[in-house]
Design an enzyme around this catalytic site. Sequence first.
Site, mmCIF file in Angstrom:
data_model
loop_
_atom_site.group_PDB
_atom_site.id
_atom_site.type_symbol
_atom_site.label_atom_id
_atom_site.label_comp_id
_atom_site.label_asym_id
_atom_site.label_seq_id
_atom_site.Cartn_x
_atom_site.Cartn_y
_atom_site.Cartn_z
ATOM 1 N N ASP A 1 -10.969 3.124 4.894
ATOM 2 C CA ASP A 1 -11.508 1.781 4.652
ATOM 3 C C ASP A 1 -13.020 1.722 4.833
ATOM 4 O OD1 ASP A 1 -10.088 -0.277 3.592
ATOM 5 O OD2 ASP A 1 -9.096 -0.849 5.458
ATOM 6 N N GLN B 1 -4.602 -1.289 9.904
ATOM 7 C CA GLN B 1 -4.526 -2.614 9.280
ATOM 8 C C GLN B 1 -5.119 -3.677 10.208
ATOM 9 O OE1 GLN B 1 -3.357 -3.338 6.105
ATOM 10 N NE2 GLN B 1 -4.023 -5.435 6.484
ATOM 11 N N LYS C 1 0.840 -1.205 0.000
ATOM 12 C CA LYS C 1 0.000 0.000 0.000
ATOM 13 C C LYS C 1 0.872 1.252 0.000
ATOM 14 C CE LYS C 1 -3.829 -2.333 2.304
ATOM 15 N NZ LYS C 1 -4.433 -2.756 3.568
#
Length: 308
Positions: A129, A106, A62
Amino acid sequence: MADENPTPPTAKIIDGTAIAARVRASVARRTAILKTEFDLTPTLAVVLVGDDPASQIYVGMKTKRAAEVGMKARDIDMSASAAQGQVIEVVEQLNADKDVHAILVQLPLPPQIKAEEVIDILDPAKDVDGLHIINTGLLTSGRVGVVPATPLGCLALIKSVTQDLEGLDAVVVGRSNLVGKPIAQLLLREHCSVTTVHSRTRNLDEICRRADILVAAVGRPEMVRGDWIKPGAIVIDVGINRLEPQGADEKGRLVGDVNFAEAAQVAGAITPVPKGVGPMTIACLLQNTLALACRNAGVPMPKDPEAA
Ligand code: NDP
């Protein structure tokens, strides 16, 4: 052992790598415009707690891709033994930092950290997200929020096959907050008739066989068999599973949740694993970062000069 002479697939293989490269190129062009016109560099902060090898690989990818499109990526690596309060404090600092436009925590987090509490304190306007309840609520009510990257990527892959999804029967296998539920919501928004199935569903194979669009997001290697698939269906395989190594020098093959060799003989179009949904997830994460940077800085989203 892998079949050395597999029957060639009859389905169209959806090339996630190529489609993702086009999305990233568009993000890069628009990021360059933001810099020139507004002196704005979209900045993504990624919080990694612990040393899970798969998470380290995802986070590395990422941040690498973010740099490639001209964004700033800030890695915050925390010890596997970090306390809940320490993680919350880091997220609160990032929430308050005007130079950070997007924050990704994460998952999975180590067992001592309550993921829900961490997500709840994320600023919804930086929640790249789309996991904060404000963003899940906006998606469910058909309004504009942040949609998680993997579902966005899946929809783009489906639309690379057909733009008109109205009235199609869609089945989503899996109901996680990150993947299954938001994919179902996106397909509903496209006017599909959506069925979500999960570990307690009866007659899973029968339900899957009705699907014009079948999305598998389960985490069980090759669970969906060829005879679960309606001839001509679009099959999107989100799963990433590593099989046991077969020889001394093998890391173990990556497979999806769909038995690709079987499904590719029945489906109309199918994503491979790897090179299907995976690259699209990162491309859509960057697209989300760009959108959040514009929104949080109060500037319009630049148009892609090369868009048709
Ligand atoms: P979760 O473990 O959070 O959810 C899995 C879902 O599958 C659950 O809803 C579960 O049902 C359901 N399930 C489990 N076993 C069965 C079964 N035997 N039959 C039917 N349903 C079952 O996983 P995620 O949604 O986070 O991820 C799914 C897969 O996608 C994983 O392989 C993951 O690695 C991959 N992934 C890939 C990404 C990419 O970019 N390509 C991004 C994110 C994930 P229940 O709710 O009843 O327990």
